[in-house]
Write a protein that holds these residues in place. Structure first.
Motif, PDB file in Angstrom:
ATOM      1  N   GLU A 235       0.834  -1.210   0.000  1.00 44.62           N
ATOM      2  CA  GLU A 235       0.000   0.000   0.000  1.00 44.62           C
ATOM      3  C   GLU A 235       0.865   1.256   0.000  1.00 44.62           C
ATOM      4  O   GLU A 235       0.577   2.227  -0.697  1.00 44.62           O
TER       5      GLU A 235
ATOM      6  N   ALA B 262       1.128   4.090  -2.997  1.00 42.06           N
ATOM      7  CA  ALA B 262       0.781   5.490  -2.771  1.00 42.06           C
ATOM      8  C   ALA B 262       1.880   6.444  -3.221  1.00 42.06           C
ATOM      9  O   ALA B 262       1.617   7.623  -3.434  1.00 42.06           O
TER      10      ALA B 262
ATOM     11  N   GLU C  93     -11.523  -0.462   6.902  1.00 45.65           N
ATOM     12  CA  GLU C  93     -12.925  -0.183   6.621  1.00 45.65           C
ATOM     13  C   GLU C  93     -13.838  -1.302   7.077  1.00 45.65           C
ATOM     14  O   GLU C  93     -14.985  -1.086   7.410  1.00 45.65           O
TER      15      GLU C  93
ATOM     16  N   GLU D  71      -7.483  -4.875  -4.530  1.00 48.64           N
ATOM     17  CA  GLU D  71      -8.134  -4.107  -3.472  1.00 48.64           C
ATOM     18  C   GLU D  71      -9.325  -3.378  -4.081  1.00 48.64           C
ATOM     19  O   GLU D  71      -9.300  -2.962  -5.237  1.00 48.64           O
ATOM     20  N   SER D  72     -10.383  -3.249  -3.281  1.00 47.75           N
ATOM     21  CA  SER D  72     -11.597  -2.673  -3.827  1.00 47.75           C
ATOM     22  C   SER D  72     -11.490  -1.154  -3.863  1.00 47.75           C
ATOM     23  O   SER D  72     -10.781  -0.558  -3.110  1.00 47.75           O
TER      24      SER D  72
ATOM     25  N   ARG E 181      -3.481   2.820   2.743  1.00 49.22           N
ATOM     26  CA  ARG E 181      -4.609   2.020   2.273  1.00 49.22           C
ATOM     27  C   ARG E 181      -4.921   2.464   0.857  1.00 49.22           C
ATOM     28  O   ARG E 181      -4.349   3.449   0.388  1.00 49.22           O
ATOM     29  N   PRO E 182      -5.823   1.760   0.168  1.00 54.28           N
ATOM     30  CA  PRO E 182      -6.115   2.130  -1.214  1.00 54.28           C
ATOM     31  C   PRO E 182      -6.491   3.602  -1.324  1.00 54.28           C
ATOM     32  O   PRO E 182      -7.315   4.107  -0.550  1.00 54.28           O
ATOM     33  N   GLY E 183      -5.890   4.283  -2.274  1.00 53.91           N
ATOM     34  CA  GLY E 183      -6.212   5.675  -2.511  1.00 53.91           C
ATOM     35  C   GLY E 183      -5.564   6.647  -1.546  1.00 53.91           C
ATOM     36  O   GLY E 183      -5.765   7.854  -1.626  1.00 53.91           O
ATOM     37  N   TRP E 184      -4.750   6.127  -0.638  1.00 52.41           N
ATOM     38  CA  TRP E 184      -4.117   6.962   0.385  1.00 52.41           C
ATOM     39  C   TRP E 184      -2.884   7.673  -0.162  1.00 52.41           C
ATOM     40  O   TRP E 184      -2.212   7.150  -1.046  1.00 52.41           O
ATOM     41  N   LYS E 185      -2.632   8.895   0.327  1.00 53.96           N
ATOM     42  CA  LYS E 185      -1.378   9.576   0.018  1.00 53.96           C
ATOM     43  C   LYS E 185      -0.747  10.009   1.331  1.00 53.96           C
ATOM     44  O   LYS E 185      -1.461  10.435   2.238  1.00 53.96           O
TER      45      LYS E 185
END
Lengths: 265, 321, 260
Positions: free
Chosen positions: B214, B218, B260, B320-321, C250-254
């Motif tokens: 992850e 990022a 989540e 990953e969703s 996590r997904p989409g995290w910066k």
């Protein structure tokens, strides 16, 4: 033995030869070490006496072989006693911590500050000249040599989580010290004891040289350096040189071995 | 043209009289200004690959293949040229900055020394520049920090000092080996943000070595996932995490617990990660793979530049969703 | 039933306050997470629960019995061992490198139960099996096992005494991602039948979300927020909890600079 390296292996081999020769002296020695052949007194190197004879005509080679016993047995005893006592004190100090550690550490520091010979002189004064007095004095003097190093290693070991886990499991302090700490500290104890042995050989020989250790007519390397010193004055240096060289070689080998054992811990 | 091109890299170290392969057939390119994440678990060979780029392989290691940096073959460089490369062109950030900063020299000495020696700056100018760099990595009172010693700084601050020292030399490529693994989460976020921002501003390329998929996704443009010494999947970061092609990549993404939602049981990859020399013939991941067929254990799948899995075309794997 | 009641725990080292006014309870079968970063005092709290540190002030009550400070007899320590056990972070130094895996478990068993040699062996193997290890591992030394396998041994050693509470101090932090998931599942399985409680100490909110029912967040020695884990993660009330949450990749995290 590859972990000892070339020099370490050579040192171990030399010590093994000395040890075997010492044990087998009655079989290997060409002469009775105490037989005075006055006709050969102060003889130089020859086929019958390879290292010559001393002032009383005793064969130097035979005396070196037998002499190794008293020369090495004393220091070995010193190290056995001081390592056992030192390790016990070290682990006790490291485990108990606090005031117990402070008291043990201060006592060890004081002992460490006094040269071994001084202790030996005191005990010899009480017990009389001879090996028992020398061993008793040096054993006290050498205790901090092992104890200080083992204590700091034990402190490190003690802080590891497996020790905490054993404590939380309800194991007794004694069981943790004996079953866990002691086996893990063993390589350090061995390495430190072996290198201390080198110094003990010098100290015991020095005390014999001073005439307070092994008593004549017994064969002993330290004594041989002393009596050989007189012979050298009279033109025959072989006895003093050979005994001196042997002491140096043994001490050097022991310290190399101690160093190598310490490094492979 | 790419800045760094690794092709057919293999690395083995001697152990108990035999060669142990740690890296095999690694192909990887990094373009100028591009950030690539090299992701893997322990034994995957990710750190060794990065170290090979700098010639920092373990003593006695056998390296083969080619590493071309800016047109020059790195594997044939001598010690002196490698040092020059490390001094000016490629900067390295390590996991534990404390182990790589001399504890008895001040932060100022550490920062300015390289600038004076490698860039030929006068000492005063180097000091002024060090203060500016510290400000850029978020350390405000730079003048005071320069007089401090490493032990007076926290791990997070020291890592920023390390980043400043690398930026000072304006290298073309930064190799960052688990730069935030030893740091707290909030510090990690901050240090990665700083590294990411300053790297982009200066157009530097980065190879980020990490176990954290992850985190790599990022901060990197492309990701390469390593397993048992080989790259098993290498793609653009977003598509790799959204729709992985290799079962191992998918497994890594799914075995990580999520913020989540709480699942009753996590999906797990059975077994443990292996190093290249422990791997069976055939696909190294096959013994742990839910999709493995008998054939997977026989022939080692070829890495085609995207994925190394014979079943990748027929499988639809969850990302990953 | 409340198995742990910690009240106003405080621990001071010299001038430094490591833990300040920390109170919490753990119910039977509950999993409580103590969340925090380095220096938050979370590990000091764990060590106080286990009697490895003595609180400067405050009280700890375990299974209804207050833990008196000061020297404790061996018998009392063995009794306390049956109440609370710990698994440490580092799977390498938490096992004696000279002790074989089977002996680790057997020692733990024979300290607390009177077993015949045959029973001891059977129970040892059962425990190894329950943590996913096999009979062949019993004869091995720690260095022959991987990090994940060692952590399994540490867990087996802890549950061998059948404690009421298991403290896990960053117990999965040093493990590879794929191994971490295995251990988290194992911990979920172990908790199910006997109603063992967990005190799960971690900096990793995603892991905390997976393993705990409720959580307390510690910062600089004090509790800043507490509540059911799901609520805490969904609607954090305190700035520090928010910052902690925002820092988890996590997904989409910066990644972001704090305060900017």
């Amino acid at each position: 033995m590859s972990r000892l390296g070339g020099l370490g292996t050579a040192a171990a081999a030399l010590l093994a030869v000395v040890a075997v020769t010492t044990l087998a002296a009655p079989l290997l020695a060409p002469y009775d070490p105490d037989f005075p052949d006055l006709l050969s007194a102060l003889a130089g190197s020859s086929s019958s006496h390879p290292l010559g004879a001393d002032a009383l005509g005793r064969d130097v080679l035979s005396r070196l072989m037998y002499g190794a016993r008293t020369t090495l047995l004393g220091p070995a005893l010193v190290i056995c006693v001081s390592s056992v006592v030192g390790t016990a004190l070290a682990i006790t100090a490291a485990w108990a911590g606090g005031r117990v550690d402070a008291v043990i550490s201060r006592v060890l520091d004081v002992l460490f500050a006094v040269p071994g010979i001084v202790f030996a002189l005191i005990t010899v004064a009480v017990l009389g000249p001879g090996i028992p007095g020398v061993v008793a004095g040096l054993a006290v003097a050498y205790t901090p040599y092992v104890a200080r190093v083992v204590r700091s290693a034990a402190l490190r070991e003690r802080s590891l989580p497996y020790v905490a886990a054993a404590w939380v499991q309800g194991r007794s302090a004694f069981a943790i010290c004996v079953r866990h700490l002691l086996p893990n500290l063993r390589p350090i104890i061995v390495a430190q004891s072996v290198s201390a042995l080198g110094f003990a050989v010098i100290d015991v020989a020095a005390i014999s040289f001073l005439g307070l250790g092994v008593q004549p007519p017994a064969a002993d390397w330290g004594l041989m350096v002393k009596s050989g010193f007189d012979s050298a004055m009279r033109g025959q240096p072989l006895e003093a040189i050979s005994a001196g060289v042997l002491i140096a070689l043994v001490v050097a080998s022991v310290s190399v071995l101690g160093d190598r054992l310490g490094r492979t811990v | 043209m790419s800045l760094l091109t690794i092709s057919g890299l293999a690395l083995a170290v001697p152990s108990a009289g035999e060669w142990r392969t740690l890296v095999e057939e690694v192909d990887l390119t990094i373009g100028a200004g591009e950030a690539v994440g090299l992701v893997g678990e322990s034994g995957s060979g990710k750190s060794m690959t990065a170290r090979a780029v700098l010639g920092l392989t373990p003593p006695g290691a056998r390296v083969s293949g080619s590493i071309v940096f800016d047109g020059a073959e790195v594997t044939s460089l001598g010690a002196k040229e490698l040092r020059a490369l490390r001094a000016r062109r490629i900067g390295m950030i390590f996991q534990d900055p404390r182990a790589h900063i001399n504890p008895v020299r001040s932060v100022g000495d550490f920062l300015t020394e390289a600038m004076v020696a490698n860039l030929g700056l006068p000492a005063r100018e180097a000091a002024a520049r060090a203060v500016r760099l510290l400000a850029e990595v978020g350390i405000g009172d730079g003048a005071r920090r320069l007089r401090q010693y490493p032990h007076e700084l926290s791990g997070g601050l020291l890592q920023r000092v390390m980043i400043a020292s690398v930026l000072a030399l304006e290298p073309d490529l930064i190799l960052a080996d688990e730069p935030t693994t030893a740091l707290d989460v909030t510090t990690q976020s901050e240090v990665m943000a700083i590294l990411d921002e300053l790297r982009r501003e200066r157009g530097m390329a980065m190879l980020l070595i990490t176990h954290d998929l992850e985190l790599a996704a990022a901060t990197c443009d492309r990701l390469a996932v390593m397993y048992a010494g080989r790259i098993v999947e290498a793609r653009e970061a977003g598509s790799l995490t959204a729709a992985p092609l290799h079962p191992y990549t998918s497994g890594l993404l799914l075995s990580r617990p999520r913020l989540e939602e709480t699942v009753h049981r996590l999906l797990v990859i059975p077994g443990r990660p292996v190093a290249a020399f422990e791997a069976d013939p055939g696909c190294a991941f096959a013994p742990r793979c839910a999709h493995a067929l008998a054939a997977c254990g026989e022939a080692r799948p070829v890495f085609d530049g995207t994925v190394a899995c014979t079943r990748s075309a027929e499988l639809t794997l969850q990302g990953e969703s | 039933m409340t198995v742990i009641q910690a009240e106003r725990l405080r621990k001071v080292y010299g001038e430094a306050v490591a833990v300040e006014e920390v109170s919490f309870t753990v119910e039977e079968g509950e999993s409580l997470a103590i969340v925090g970063e380095s220096g938050s005092g979370k590990t000091t709290v764990a060590r106080m629960l286990l009697g490895l540190e003595t609180p400067t002030s405050g009280t700890i009550t375990v299974c209804g019995r207050p833990r008196a400070a000061g020297r404790v007899s061996s018998k009392e320590r063995r009794r306390r061992a049956r109440e609370i056990q710990i698994v440490f972070q580092d799977p390498y130094s938490s096992l004696d490198k000279l002790q074989r895996i089977g002996d680790v478990i057997a020692t733990s068993l024979s300290l607390h139960f009177t077993l015949t040699p045959a029973e001891l062996r059977r129970r040892t193997l059962e425990l190894l099996e329950s943590v996913g290890l096999a009979e062949r591992h019993a004869a091995m030394l720690p260095k022959q096992l991987s990090g994940g396998q060692r952590q399994r041994v540490a867990i087996a050693r802890a549950i061998a005494v059948e404690p009421r509470v298991l403290v896990l101090d960053e117990a999965v932090a040093a493990l590879d991602v794929s191994i971490q998931a295995q251990i988290l599942n194992l911990l979920a399985d172990l908790r199910a039948p006997g109603g063992m409680s967990y005190v799960f100490i971690s900096h990793d909110l995603a892991v905390v979300n997976q393993i705990s029912d409720s959580a307390i967040v510690m910062h600089r020695g004090a509790v800043v927020e507490r509540g059911p884990t799901a609520d805490l993660l969904r609607e954090p009330q305190e700035d520090y909890t928010r910052a902690l949450l925002a820092a988890v990749p996590r997904p989409g995290w910066k990644p972001s600079r704090r305060g900017t």
